[in-house]
Enzyme design. Structure first.
Site, PDB file in Angstrom:
ATOM      1  N   HIS A  87       0.865  -1.186   0.000  1.00 34.52           N
ATOM      2  CA  HIS A  87       0.000   0.000   0.000  1.00 34.52           C
ATOM      3  C   HIS A  87       0.890   1.220   0.000  1.00 34.52           C
ATOM      4  O   HIS A  87       1.905   1.277   0.688  1.00 34.52           O
ATOM      5  CB  HIS A  87      -0.901   0.036   1.233  1.00 34.52           C
ATOM      6  CG  HIS A  87      -1.732   1.281   1.296  1.00 34.52           C
ATOM      7  ND1 HIS A  87      -2.912   1.424   0.621  1.00 34.52           N
ATOM      8  CD2 HIS A  87      -1.510   2.472   1.945  1.00 34.52           C
ATOM      9  CE1 HIS A  87      -3.408   2.630   0.844  1.00 34.52           C
ATOM     10  NE2 HIS A  87      -2.584   3.281   1.636  1.00 34.52           N
ATOM     11  N   ASP A 166     -15.080   1.432   7.708  1.00 29.48           N
ATOM     12  CA  ASP A 166     -14.128   2.438   7.235  1.00 29.48           C
ATOM     13  C   ASP A 166     -14.832   3.468   6.358  1.00 29.48           C
ATOM     14  O   ASP A 166     -14.557   4.668   6.468  1.00 29.48           O
ATOM     15  CB  ASP A 166     -13.004   1.771   6.454  1.00 29.48           C
ATOM     16  CG  ASP A 166     -12.024   2.789   5.896  1.00 29.48           C
ATOM     17  OD1 ASP A 166     -11.435   3.534   6.698  1.00 29.48           O
ATOM     18  OD2 ASP A 166     -11.864   2.858   4.661  1.00 29.48           O
ATOM     19  N   ARG A 173     -14.665  11.649   8.915  1.00 28.15           N
ATOM     20  CA  ARG A 173     -13.323  12.188   9.178  1.00 28.15           C
ATOM     21  C   ARG A 173     -13.024  13.342   8.222  1.00 28.15           C
ATOM     22  O   ARG A 173     -12.440  14.352   8.611  1.00 28.15           O
ATOM     23  CB  ARG A 173     -12.266  11.092   9.004  1.00 28.15           C
ATOM     24  CG  ARG A 173     -12.175  10.103  10.149  1.00 28.15           C
ATOM     25  CD  ARG A 173     -11.288   8.928   9.782  1.00 28.15           C
ATOM     26  NE  ARG A 173      -9.932   9.351   9.459  1.00 28.15           N
ATOM     27  CZ  ARG A 173      -9.090   8.651   8.695  1.00 28.15           C
ATOM     28  NH1 ARG A 173      -9.475   7.503   8.164  1.00 28.15           N
ATOM     29  NH2 ARG A 173      -7.874   9.100   8.471  1.00 28.15           N
ATOM     30  N   SER A 188      -7.739   2.674   9.005  1.00 21.84           N
ATOM     31  CA  SER A 188      -8.354   2.723   7.678  1.00 21.84           C
ATOM     32  C   SER A 188      -7.545   1.910   6.671  1.00 21.84           C
ATOM     33  O   SER A 188      -8.103   1.110   5.907  1.00 21.84           O
ATOM     34  CB  SER A 188      -8.449   4.181   7.224  1.00 21.84           C
ATOM     35  OG  SER A 188      -8.968   4.267   5.917  1.00 21.84           O
ATOM     36  N   LYS A 192      -8.375  -2.582   5.493  1.00 18.96           N
ATOM     37  CA  LYS A 192      -8.697  -2.988   4.121  1.00 18.96           C
ATOM     38  C   LYS A 192      -7.711  -4.044   3.614  1.00 18.96           C
ATOM     39  O   LYS A 192      -8.100  -4.982   2.906  1.00 18.96           O
ATOM     40  CB  LYS A 192      -8.720  -1.766   3.203  1.00 18.96           C
ATOM     41  CG  LYS A 192      -9.868  -0.802   3.485  1.00 18.96           C
ATOM     42  CD  LYS A 192     -10.032   0.217   2.393  1.00 18.96           C
ATOM     43  CE  LYS A 192      -9.024   1.334   2.445  1.00 18.96           C
ATOM     44  NZ  LYS A 192      -9.265   2.303   3.528  1.00 18.96           N
TER      45      LYS A 192
END
Length: 452
Positions: A87, A166, A173, A188, A192
């Protein structure tokens, strides 16, 4: 009162007063968010309390686990598979996934990469892939398994039923100025990735003028927290802190970035981009015990990029995701221009160096804003974007240039490049009389011993 039976206001009060939540309290809170028992105002109040008071490592692990379990989790993959992913916190010209996934598959691991779309100044992996005619990013879990079995990698979009907590929290947020909480960011991102049922994860945390985490110290803290939380959930996790002050590679814009990714798979990519791919893959292979060291992992990555096996995996992935066989073959043929194969059409304007000297900087954020203004970015989710627009850099940091030399080619849909964008791009380039020291993009790598 049992913490499992606490009301939402009581949970807000505990965090407001600086008390740590138990696992049961976190579970209760997430359940209330997903069931919509918790009102948006209450979610916002808890988020602000968590932002101000902070979340401990234990609270963040618990929150991440409950977010992961708030919806569908991909089924456990076959036990003999090594399942990995990465990520990135986002940047300008960051097309690493397009090369990394097939290269890792060529090294013998499985990569069920669930990616996102672009918003604001960052480009989305799914949008980039859709510049390839026919490429489909929607895939059922059963089909993912088939593709992973036959190809070894796929890059798909997130389903509506994956990590719904999320989605609910992130929307709030965004409007309550609580986005940049390290604990909430970690929950978050990691929730995932954990929902993919992976064994190994490496995170690329960007820092610099075009990064979400502009301060290197904060970027390192975020990287360390995500590594700790990922490991706490049983995923062997590592991280890279890398700079995002100038664009990564030479291309910015969806089709242009796909073309650069294809050239990199043909062993003809820009060195800073390829080095980051190799470093990321090397750490993943080491952490997943497919290499005895990070250096051996890096060498395996270099080998599959050099010998064409990573390129073959990219072609097979494209076909598995509904690209016509002949299109995928032509796209991967080094004798073809990838942009022509993708039927990407735009007008071109070359911008010139205003003086001679050495390239000291190319400001990534100004480049990104220019591409956004050309139609290559979104202001809100769901907006259409122009996949053909973007920038092709002819120079990079440290290059010697002459006055009047082309430093960037701008791809645009308008008949003429607007003066405001021309000015903005020229302001992104800094030329000095002395040659700068070119530093590695990789600031630091963070790994932890594997937890048994």
């Amino acid at each position: 009162m049992s913490s499992c039976n606490m009301t939402v206001p009581e949970l807000i009060k505990r965090k407001r007063d600086g008390e740590a939540h138990s696992d049961a309290e976190i579970k209760r809170l997430v359940a209330a968010i997903v069931s919509k028992e918790a009102q948006p105002e209450q979610i916002g109040a808890w988020l602000m309390a968590a932002y101000i008071r902070g979340l401990s490592k234990e609270e963040t692990i618990s929150l991440t686990r409950e977010m992961m379990n708030s919806g569908d989790v991909l089924p456990k993959w076959p036990s003999h598979w090594t399942v990995v992913d990465k990520h990135s916190t986002g940047g300008v010209g960051d097309k690493v996934s397009l090369v990394l996934a097939p290269a890792l598959a060529a090294c013998g691991v499985k990569v069920p990469m669930i990616s996102g779309r672009g918003l604001a100044h960052t480009g989305g992996t799914l949008d980039k892939l859709e510049a390839i005619p026919g490429f489909c990013v929607d895939m059922e879990t059963s089909r993912m398994r088939e593709v992973l079995e036959s190809v070894g990698c796929c890059i798909v979009g997130q389903t509506q039923s994956l990590v719904p907590a999320d989605k609910a929290m992130y929307a709030i947020r965004d409007v309550t100025s609580t986005v940049d909480s390290l604990g909430l960011i970690t929950g978050s991102i990691i929730s995932k990735k954990a929902a993919e049922s992976i064994n190994t994860l490496v995170l690329d945390v960007k820092t610099g003028n075009a990064a979400f985490m502009k301060d290197r110290g904060q970027a390192k803290k975020l990287a360390e927290m995500m590594v700790d939380v990922g490991n706490g959930l049983g995923i062997h996790t590592g991280a890279i802190v890398s700079t995002m002050d100038c664009p990564l590679g030479r291309a910015v814009g969806h089709a242009l970035e796909v073309a650069e990714a294809v050239r990199s798979l043909q062993n003809n990519g820009p060195s800073d981009f390829v080095d980051l791919v190799v470093e990321t893959g090397g750490i993943i292979l080491f952490l997943s015990e497919k290499a005895a060291s990070e250096e051996e992992g890096r060498q395996k990555m270099r080998n599959v990029l050099k010998d064409g096996t990573a390129l073959a995996k990219f072609r097979d992935m494209a076909v598995a995701q509904k690209v016509a066989d002949d299109v995928a073959t032509r796209l991967c043929d080094a004798s073809n221009d990838p942009l022509e194969v993708m039927q990407s059409k735009a007008n071109k304007t070359e911008l010139k160096c205003p003086k001679s000297g050495f390239v000291a900087s190319i400001e990534a954020m100004k480049c990104a804003r220019a591409v956004h203004a050309l139609g290559g970015g979104r202001n809100k989710s769901g907006e259409a974007i122009d996949l053909a627009v973007g920038l092709q850099l002819a120079v990079t940091i440290g290059d010697k240039v002459e006055q009047g030399q082309t430093w960037v080619t701008v791809y645009h849909s308008q008949p003429e490049l607007p003066d405001a964008i021309r000015t903005q791009l020229q302001e992104a380039l800094t030329i000095d009389s002395s040659q700068p020291t070119v530093a590695s993009r990789i600031v630091e790598t963070i790994t932890r011993p594997k937890q048994n």
